[in-house]
Design an enzyme around this catalytic site. Structure first.
Site, short mmCIF file in Angstrom:
data_model
loop_
_atom_site.label_atom_id
_atom_site.label_comp_id
_atom_site.label_asym_id
_atom_site.label_seq_id
_atom_site.Cartn_x
_atom_site.Cartn_y
_atom_site.Cartn_z
CB SER A 1 -0.66 0.54 1.28
OG SER A 1 -1.64 1.25 1.53
CB SER B 1 -2.71 4.30 2.65
OG SER B 1 -3.21 4.56 1.39
CE LYS C 1 -12.14 -0.37 -0.97
NZ LYS C 1 -11.73 0.52 -1.98
CG ASP D 1 -12.40 4.00 -3.30
OD1 ASP D 1 -11.53 4.62 -3.22
OD2 ASP D 1 -13.16 2.83 -3.10
CB ALA E 1 -20.57 -5.40 -12.08
CB ALA F 1 -13.38 -0.33 -7.35
CG ASN G 1 -18.72 -7.97 -13.88
OD1 ASN G 1 -17.24 -7.44 -14.10
ND2 ASN G 1 -19.13 -8.82 -13.01
NE ARG G 2 -14.68 -13.03 -14.07
CZ ARG G 2 -13.38 -13.32 -13.41
NH1 ARG G 2 -12.47 -13.85 -13.80
NH2 ARG G 2 -12.72 -13.08 -12.35
N GLY H 1 -4.29 4.36 -12.21
CA GLY H 1 -5.05 4.65 -11.26
C GLY H 1 -4.59 5.57 -10.21
P1 NDP Z 1 -13.34 -6.70 -6.80
O1 NDP Z 1 -13.00 -7.86 -6.23
O2 NDP Z 1 -14.85 -7.00 -6.08
O3 NDP Z 1 -14.27 -7.25 -8.30
C1 NDP Z 1 -13.07 -7.01 -8.76
C2 NDP Z 1 -14.37 -7.40 -10.30
O4 NDP Z 1 -13.11 -7.68 -11.82
C3 NDP Z 1 -15.00 -8.14 -10.92
O5 NDP Z 1 -15.91 -7.01 -11.72
C4 NDP Z 1 -15.37 -8.91 -11.69
O6 NDP Z 1 -15.95 -9.86 -12.05
C5 NDP Z 1 -13.54 -8.31 -12.35
N1 NDP Z 1 -12.80 -9.34 -12.61
C6 NDP Z 1 -11.57 -10.17 -12.37
N2 NDP Z 1 -10.78 -10.72 -12.61
C7 NDP Z 1 -11.40 -10.70 -14.44
C8 NDP Z 1 -10.26 -11.27 -15.25
N3 NDP Z 1 -9.47 -12.00 -15.44
N4 NDP Z 1 -11.34 -10.81 -16.40
C9 NDP Z 1 -12.60 -9.75 -16.46
N5 NDP Z 1 -12.89 -9.69 -15.02
C10 NDP Z 1 -12.49 -10.13 -14.04
O7 NDP Z 1 -12.35 -6.14 -7.00
P2 NDP Z 1 -12.71 -4.35 -6.74
O8 NDP Z 1 -13.46 -4.39 -7.59
O9 NDP Z 1 -12.45 -3.44 -4.90
O10 NDP Z 1 -11.20 -3.83 -7.53
C11 NDP Z 1 -10.74 -3.83 -8.93
C12 NDP Z 1 -9.68 -3.03 -9.14
O11 NDP Z 1 -9.60 -1.82 -9.11
C13 NDP Z 1 -8.27 -3.45 -8.45
O12 NDP Z 1 -7.19 -4.01 -9.30
C14 NDP Z 1 -8.04 -2.74 -7.43
O13 NDP Z 1 -6.89 -2.42 -7.32
C15 NDP Z 1 -8.74 -0.81 -8.31
N6 NDP Z 1 -9.38 0.02 -7.52
C16 NDP Z 1 -8.43 1.43 -8.12
C17 NDP Z 1 -8.68 2.54 -6.67
C18 NDP Z 1 -7.28 3.31 -6.55
O14 NDP Z 1 -8.24 3.95 -5.73
N7 NDP Z 1 -7.11 4.18 -8.11
C19 NDP Z 1 -10.02 2.49 -5.69
C20 NDP Z 1 -10.20 0.94 -5.68
C21 NDP Z 1 -10.26 0.49 -6.61
P3 NDP Z 1 -16.17 -10.98 -11.92
O15 NDP Z 1 -17.79 -10.31 -11.28
O16 NDP Z 1 -17.34 -11.57 -13.05
O17 NDP Z 1 -15.38 -12.11 -10.61
#
Ligand code: NDP
Length: 279
Positions: A20, A22, A71, A107, A133, A136, A156-157, A245
């Site tokens: 992190s 942060s 979260k 966020d 979805a 984030a 979304n996947r 990001g």
């Molecule tokens: P979650 O675990 O809640 O969600 C993950 C998402 O990614 C789901 O929609 C999942 O789809 C999809 N996914 C995962 N792997 C794949 C893949 N190989 N191909 C296609 N879709 C995929 O994670 P978060 O939403 O918390 O985080 C998402 C991203 O955002 C991360 O990279 C995180 O680091 C980044 N982030 C950045 C921030 C910033 O300040 N810049 C703040 C918050 C997050 P499915 O539903 O089908 O499993």
């Protein structure tokens, strides 16, 4: 606060948390604004999360940033939640006040500030595609819709998750949820946000190439050294700009800092300091 008194204690809690940024970001904010604080890291697997949060506040800690994967559980820990945390169904910032834990979600505000102020992108009347979805996507959706885009598509996947998320926010704007094979292909989107964690596996979600055009801003919420898999892909398709990001990370931290301390730090020097790492 006088510099001779004990510093107020803050930390980021997550699993993993060693990576992190942060502590670096909040350390710079504190120095710049002359706030007497310390900021550490707490590594807590899901089974220990609630216990670690309780111990932190019971021993005088003032505030926590909450990161992956906690979260959504943090929502349940916060007795009072800001409207934007309520809307997101996720909390990334906790604070104790009069022995009561409050929760916020910064966020979405962080992303909007990065897009509109740092990158100069106007969201009003734009067509936006959000890929992903998860937590984030949920956090950024309300603030994005509040900025008045023409249309937002969530893909979304797991298509059901996208459809469900779009349904939850339907009252806030013109939006639709779908699977990767149903993405609107008639013309490129103005803004494509990758809110999946695919870049962390160096993968690009299998979305149609036609979503990117020469006026598209491609934005990956993920960040790392150099391009992410998604920003590399978008650039190869001729996107006007492709950003990772880092800016959102710094801006959401500034929102948290402001919520805790009542002082708004200047994010520019922090963004500059991080730029040298990004290359
Ligand atoms: P979650 O675990 O809640 O969600 C993950 C998402 O990614 C789901 O929609 C999942 O789809 C999809 N996914 C995962 N792997 C794949 C893949 N190989 N191909 C296609 N879709 C995929 O994670 P978060 O939403 O918390 O985080 C998402 C991203 O955002 C991360 O990279 C995180 O680091 C980044 N982030 C950045 C921030 C910033 O300040 N810049 C703040 C918050 C997050 P499915 O539903 O089908 O499993």
């Amino acid at each position: 606060m006088s510099q001779s008194s004990e510093p107020d204690r803050y930390a980021v809690i997550g699993y993993p948390v060693a990576h992190s940024w942060s502590p670096f970001i909040h350390g710079m904010f504190a120095k710049q604004t002359n706030q007497n604080i310390t900021y550490g890291r707490i590594e807590a697997p899901p089974e220990n999360f609630e216990r670690e949060v309780a111990a932190f506040f019971q021993t005088g800690g003032k505030g926590l940033n909450v990161t992956v994967p906690h979260k959504q559980v943090a929502v349940l820990i916060a007795r009072y939640r800001t409207p934007r945390a309520e809307m997101a169904g996720a909390v990334n910032t906790l604070m104790i006040q009069d022995e009561v834990i409050h929760g916020d979600n910064t966020d979405g505000a962080g992303l909007i500030t990065d897009l509109t102020q740092n990158l100069g992108f106007k969201l009003a009347d734009k067509r936006i595609l959000i890929i992903g979805a998860g937590g984030a996507a949920r956090g950024i959706l309300g603030p994005l819709l509040s900025a008045g885009p023409e249309y937002v598509e969530i893909t979304n996947r797991n298509a059901d998750r996208a459809v469900h998320l779009a349904g939850e926010f339907a009252a806030l704007g013109n939006l639709r949820g779908c699977g990767f094979d149903e993405v609107t292909e008639s013309r490129p989107f103005d803004l494509v946000i990758n809110a999946t964690s695919a870049s962390l596996q160096d993968l690009v979600p299998p979305v149609p190439r036609s979503i990117i055009g020469d006026e598209t801003l491609a934005y990956d919420l993920a960040y790392g050294k150099g391009d992410t898999a998604f920003t590399r892909w978008a650039k190869s398709l001729g996107a006007a700009r492709a950003e990772s990001g880092w800016g959102m990370l710094v801006e959401q931290a500034a929102e948290s800092f402001f919520w805790w301390r009542g002082v708004r730090p200047d994010t520019k020097p922090v963004l500059e300091a991080i730029k040298t790492h990004k290359k």
